[in-house]
Design a protein around this motif. Structure first.
Motif, mmCIF file in Angstrom:
data_model
loop_
_atom_site.group_PDB
_atom_site.id
_atom_site.type_symbol
_atom_site.label_atom_id
_atom_site.label_comp_id
_atom_site.label_asym_id
_atom_site.label_seq_id
_atom_site.Cartn_x
_atom_site.Cartn_y
_atom_site.Cartn_z
ATOM 1 N N TYR A 190 0.848 -1.185 0.000
ATOM 2 C CA TYR A 190 0.000 0.000 0.000
ATOM 3 C C TYR A 190 0.892 1.247 0.000
ATOM 4 C CZ TYR A 190 -4.370 -2.515 0.901
ATOM 5 O OH TYR A 190 -5.481 -3.317 0.792
ATOM 6 N N SER A 191 0.322 2.374 -0.367
ATOM 7 C CA SER A 191 1.102 3.613 -0.428
ATOM 8 C C SER A 191 1.581 4.023 0.961
ATOM 9 C CB SER A 191 0.266 4.744 -1.027
ATOM 10 O OG SER A 191 -0.752 5.153 -0.126
ATOM 11 N N ASP A 192 2.659 4.810 0.975
ATOM 12 C CA ASP A 192 3.190 5.301 2.250
ATOM 13 C C ASP A 192 2.144 6.115 3.005
ATOM 14 O OD1 ASP A 192 5.612 4.127 1.693
ATOM 15 O OD2 ASP A 192 6.566 5.977 0.985
ATOM 16 N N THR A 193 1.344 6.878 2.261
ATOM 17 C CA THR A 193 0.309 7.710 2.892
ATOM 18 C C THR A 193 -0.728 6.865 3.610
ATOM 19 O OG1 THR A 193 0.572 9.456 1.235
ATOM 20 C CG2 THR A 193 -1.505 9.412 2.476
ATOM 21 N N VAL A 194 -1.195 5.808 2.937
ATOM 22 C CA VAL A 194 -2.199 4.936 3.549
ATOM 23 C C VAL A 194 -1.614 4.216 4.760
ATOM 24 C CG1 VAL A 194 -3.629 2.885 3.223
ATOM 25 C CG2 VAL A 194 -3.546 4.633 1.450
ATOM 26 N N ARG A 195 -0.405 3.705 4.626
ATOM 27 C CA ARG A 195 0.205 3.001 5.760
ATOM 28 C C ARG A 195 0.402 3.940 6.938
ATOM 29 N NH1 ARG A 195 5.124 1.445 4.634
ATOM 30 N NH2 ARG A 195 5.285 1.964 2.425
ATOM 31 N N LYS A 196 0.730 5.190 6.667
ATOM 32 C CA LYS A 196 0.867 6.181 7.744
ATOM 33 C C LYS A 196 -0.495 6.481 8.365
ATOM 34 C CE LYS A 196 1.849 11.104 8.423
ATOM 35 N NZ LYS A 196 0.415 11.453 8.622
ATOM 36 N N ASN A 197 -1.495 6.719 7.516
ATOM 37 C CA ASN A 197 -2.820 7.100 8.022
ATOM 38 C C ASN A 197 -3.503 5.987 8.802
ATOM 39 O OD1 ASN A 197 -2.568 9.623 6.910
ATOM 40 N ND2 ASN A 197 -3.830 9.185 5.109
ATOM 41 N N ILE A 198 -3.190 4.745 8.487
ATOM 42 C CA ILE A 198 -3.807 3.619 9.186
ATOM 43 C C ILE A 198 -2.952 3.144 10.352
ATOM 44 C CG2 ILE A 198 -4.574 1.221 8.969
ATOM 45 C CD1 ILE A 198 -6.392 3.259 7.606
ATOM 46 N N GLY A 199 -1.654 3.088 10.170
ATOM 47 C CA GLY A 199 -0.809 2.457 11.171
ATOM 48 C C GLY A 199 -0.126 3.370 12.165
ATOM 49 N N SER A 200 -0.077 4.681 11.879
ATOM 50 C CA SER A 200 0.742 5.557 12.718
ATOM 51 C C SER A 200 -0.029 6.615 13.492
ATOM 52 C CB SER A 200 1.797 6.259 11.842
ATOM 53 O OG SER A 200 2.613 5.309 11.184
ATOM 54 N N GLU A 201 -1.340 6.692 13.299
ATOM 55 C CA GLU A 201 -2.103 7.742 13.965
ATOM 56 C C GLU A 201 -2.078 7.631 15.483
ATOM 57 O OE1 GLU A 201 -3.428 10.564 12.735
ATOM 58 O OE2 GLU A 201 -2.324 9.877 10.978
ATOM 59 N N ARG A 202 -1.884 6.430 15.974
ATOM 60 C CA ARG A 202 -1.805 6.250 17.431
ATOM 61 C C ARG A 202 -0.624 7.021 18.025
ATOM 62 N NH1 ARG A 202 0.253 0.534 19.259
ATOM 63 N NH2 ARG A 202 -1.976 0.055 19.173
ATOM 64 N N ASN A 203 0.365 7.311 17.181
ATOM 65 C CA ASN A 203 1.583 7.975 17.671
ATOM 66 C C ASN A 203 1.471 9.490 17.713
ATOM 67 O OD1 ASN A 203 2.820 5.426 17.820
ATOM 68 N ND2 ASN A 203 3.448 5.549 15.670
ATOM 69 N N HIS A 204 0.505 10.072 16.992
ATOM 70 C CA HIS A 204 0.309 11.532 17.025
ATOM 71 C C HIS A 204 -1.165 11.855 16.894
ATOM 72 C CE1 HIS A 204 0.208 11.206 12.584
ATOM 73 N NE2 HIS A 204 1.261 10.436 12.730
ATOM 74 N N PHE A 205 -1.945 11.310 17.816
ATOM 75 C CA PHE A 205 -3.397 11.435 17.766
ATOM 76 C C PHE A 205 -3.874 12.862 18.034
ATOM 77 C CE2 PHE A 205 -7.633 11.157 19.785
ATOM 78 C CZ PHE A 205 -8.325 10.510 18.774
ATOM 79 N N PHE A 206 -3.217 13.540 18.954
ATOM 80 C CA PHE A 206 -3.631 14.895 19.291
ATOM 81 C C PHE A 206 -2.850 15.927 18.492
ATOM 82 C CE2 PHE A 206 -4.856 12.606 23.222
ATOM 83 C CZ PHE A 206 -6.195 12.935 23.237
ATOM 84 N N ALA A 207 -3.527 17.020 18.152
ATOM 85 C CA ALA A 207 -2.876 18.099 17.400
ATOM 86 C C ALA A 207 -1.873 18.811 18.300
ATOM 87 C CB ALA A 207 -3.930 19.082 16.883
#
Length: 209
Positions: A190-207
């Protein structure tokens, strides 16, 4: 006879072992799920296949699969599992106001979806401001979830990324931890963007400020 039994064993044993390994892996570690519908678009698309790993460590921002037959009283015939993003965990408050989503009065980093979905998509059906309390008072939620103003113990508040079409916690209430099948892991192709949006949001959830 001994040669025949030895030959038979040498032929059957690898197959039996393979079946056993597959059963253990799919039961305890990972499985393959096909996305059904557009509620997680554009990050996950209809009929795409993703991996689902068994986990008890669910965090805000994780995308999970759960048995919707036990959660959505208005589930359409033939549907079974929903794929949604965890927004609130036990003890959290969740509210939407002024075009932004807040958890415990902290603004959520929603870079994983478009501005339109962050705003008008999140407002769909419930107006320009809402909270767990106002959502639970609509009468649409499961009976046990009505009247709650924080995410109860052992449950999650979930939203789809394509919020303008997603049937999620806004409509049926909290998702029990017991009904969560696992956390979505997108394959490497999958694209880097999709992998980031699905797999990495837990690491920077808050703005960040």
């Amino acid at each position: 006879m001994k040669k025949f039994l030895s030959f038979l064993w040498n032929w059957i044993a690898p197959i039996a072992f393979g079946i056993a390994v597959y059963a253990v892996v799919t039961t305890f570690w990972v499985n393959v799920v096909t996305i059904n519908g557009d509620s997680m678009a554009p990050n996950l698309l209809d009929q795409q296949k993703v991996l689902v790993t068994k986990t008890h460590n669910v965090k805000r921002g994780d995308v999970v699969v759960f048995d919707a037959r036990k959660e959505d009283p208005r589930i359409q015939a033939g549907n079974k599992d929903y794929v949604k993003r965890v927004i609130g965990i036990p003890g959290d408050t969740v509210e939407y106001r002024d075009g932004d989503l807040y958890v415990n009065n902290k603004k959520v980093n929603e870079s994983f979806i478009s501005t339109d979905e962050q705003q008008s998509g999140t407002e769909a059906s419930f107006g320009s401001s809402w909270s767990l309390g106002t959502l639970s008072a609509t009468g649409m939620w499961k009976k046990d979830d009505q009247g709650k103003t924080v995410v109860p113990k052992g449950t999650y508040f979930v939203l789809g990324d394509h919020r303008s079409v997603s049937n999620d916690s806004r409509y049926f209430g909290f998702v029990s931890k017991e009904h969560v099948i696992g956390r979505v892991v997108v394959p490497f192709w999958y694209s880097d963007t999709v992998r980031k949006n699905i797999g990495s949001e837990r690491n920077h959830f808050f703005a960040t400020a």
